[in-house]
Design an enzyme around this catalytic site. Structure first.
Site, PDB file in Angstrom:
ATOM      1  N   TYR A   1      40.017  43.791  31.053  1.00 32.98           N
ATOM      2  CA  TYR A   1      41.379  43.239  31.162  1.00 32.98           C
ATOM      3  C   TYR A   1      42.038  43.050  29.802  1.00 32.98           C
ATOM      4  CZ  TYR A   1      40.063  42.199  35.942  1.00 32.98           C
ATOM      5  OH  TYR A   1      39.644  42.295  37.231  1.00 32.98           O
TER       6      TYR A   1
ATOM      7  N   ASP B   1      26.750  46.752  42.190  1.00 34.90           N
ATOM      8  CA  ASP B   1      26.880  47.383  43.517  1.00 34.90           C
ATOM      9  C   ASP B   1      25.899  46.752  44.493  1.00 34.90           C
ATOM     10  OD1 ASP B   1      25.118  48.506  41.689  1.00 34.90           O
ATOM     11  OD2 ASP B   1      25.236  50.525  42.506  1.00 34.90           O
TER      12      ASP B   1
ATOM     13  N   ASP C   1      35.798  39.123  39.254  1.00 33.68           N
ATOM     14  CA  ASP C   1      37.051  39.143  40.014  1.00 33.68           C
ATOM     15  C   ASP C   1      36.757  39.612  41.440  1.00 33.68           C
ATOM     16  OD1 ASP C   1      39.688  39.183  40.724  1.00 33.68           O
ATOM     17  OD2 ASP C   1      40.319  40.690  39.272  1.00 33.68           O
TER      18      ASP C   1
ATOM     19  N   ASP D   1      36.164  37.122  45.038  1.00 36.38           N
ATOM     20  CA  ASP D   1      36.999  37.285  46.237  1.00 36.38           C
ATOM     21  C   ASP D   1      36.134  37.621  47.456  1.00 36.38           C
ATOM     22  OD1 ASP D   1      39.314  36.689  44.924  1.00 36.38           O
ATOM     23  OD2 ASP D   1      40.429  38.401  45.723  1.00 36.38           O
TER      24      ASP D   1
END
Ligand code: NAD
Length: 354
Positions: A142, A221, A245, A249
């Site tokens: 980011y 993963d 992130d 979620d």
């Protein structure tokens, strides 16, 4: 104890949910003999309307002088036309940066009363699920260099971490694991990424200072898959900004209700920024129907991590459980046979049970 708490209600449902979290913190202060002084400031769209910018230097200075900051939510359609550099979300990013918070903590627990809202099979959630995801907030892809080809047909985003950034995040994770069930899972992609190899080496080095914590490493993963297949195996998970992130979620989806989820952002020292994980919900603002429990539970994290008031934090969490046990629900978590209450009433019910 005496504590100064800055509140940043923000936009749309922000002021409604913050009012209820403050009510509950006031009930805690009255019950346990503390003095909490609340200083309400503007952030996001509310600050743009009042001062032309989403975060003023004065507000940031107040936050940095406080013991803790409790935020509602920012943004919404009213400010969609505002240029990118002055958007409400920029205020939140500048606040996190200005406060030096680099670790975002998201607890993921399934309230047994809300198990029906969890999309996982009943046999998977029959084991207790109590996870804290610690996500690095200020590094990674980011904040790396970006490049776009002149013909716009190719692009690069650079992922970057320093050992120091990984170490300070890892220490927060290890300290947390030490106080919880003593298990830490570090999530990376060390089979492919150089940043992840640095991450793994650094975590291994830091782990020598925490012999009592059992460490595992997991590729991201596999971690995404394990969170769904066997979430009860996790205690504390630490990971970088991008993977965190996505995984946080995913964990919110497991818990099943956006309105219930708190978060804490911490840096060096005890000052922190506390906020529910949801946005400003413009579609339900002004109707007194928002769920304030994510913000109230963020207040519990504030008591625990910034003020060191563990018993009081537990009292808030117990009061929320009790209200749910008694069958009270806001509209987002309500179903037939339960008592539907509004945002204000939900706050009153929790405060009464402190
Ligand atoms: P949202 O989280 O605001 O809403 C998504 C859905 O969940 C909506 O249907 C909403 O009504 C519902 N919801 C959210 N919180 C709820 C609550 N406490 N009680 C009951 N229902 C709730 O996400 P969005 O609609 O994508 O974003 C709306 C605005 O919020 C945007 O401007 C976005 O940029 C901003 N946003 C802010 C933050 C933040 O302040 N940290 C986070 C995410 C989004």
């Amino acid at each position: 104890m005496k504590a100064n708490i800055v509140t940043l209600p923000g936009d749309y449902i922000g002021p409604e949910i913050i009012a209820q979290a403050v009510r509950v913190l006031e009930a805690v202060a009255a019950k346990y003999g503390h003095e909490f002084a609340f200083d309400e400031r503007k952030l996001g769209g509310a600050s743009i309307d009042a001062f032309g910018v989403p975060l003023t230097d004065e507000t940031l200075a107040c936050c940095n002088a406080a013991d803790a900051v409790l935020m509602g939510s920012v943004g919404g359609p009213k400010w969609d036309g505002v240029e990118a550099a002055r958007r409400p979300e920029k205020g939140l990013l500048a606040l996190r940066k200005g406060m030096g918070v680099f670790a975002n903590l998201r607890p993921c627990t399934i309230h047994p009363q809300l198990a029906g809202a969890c999309p996982l099979r009943a046999d998977i959630v029959s084991q207790p699920i109590d996870i804290v995801i610690v996500r690095e907030l200020t590094g990674d892809i980011y904040f790396g260099k970006r490049w776009r080809a002149e013909d716009r047909m190719a692009a690069t985003d650079e992922m970057a971490y320093s050992a120091a950034e990984v170490e300070r995040l890892a220490r927060i994770g290890f300290e947390m694991a030490k106080k919880r069930r003593g298990k830490l899972c570090s999530v990376d992609k060390a089979n492919v990424l150089e940043c992840s190899r640095l991450w793994r080496e650094t975590v291994a080095r830091v782990s020598r200072d925490y012999p009592e914590v059992e460490v595992t490493n997991m590729y991201v993963d596999n971690a995404a898959m394990q969170l769904i297949l066997r979430p009860s195996q996790f205690d504390v998970m630490i990971t970088g900004n991008l993977f965190g992130d996505i995984l946080s979620d995913e964990s919110a989806a497991i818990a099943g209700s956006l309105g219930m989820m708190p978060s804490a952002s911490l840096g060096v020292g005890t000052r922190g920024l506390y906020e529910p994980i949801h946005g400003s919900a413009p579609d339900i603002a002004g109707q007194d129907i928002a769920n304030p429990l994510g913000t109230i539970l963020s207040g519990a994290l504030l008591l625990r991590y910034s003020l060191g008031l563990e018993e009081e934090a537990k009292a808030v969490e117990r009061a929320v459980e009790q209200v749910l046990d008694e069958g009270y629900r806001t509209a987002d978590i309500w179903h037939e046979g339960l008592e539907k209450v509004g945002c204000t009433r939900m706050g009153e019910l929790v405060a009464q049970r402190i």
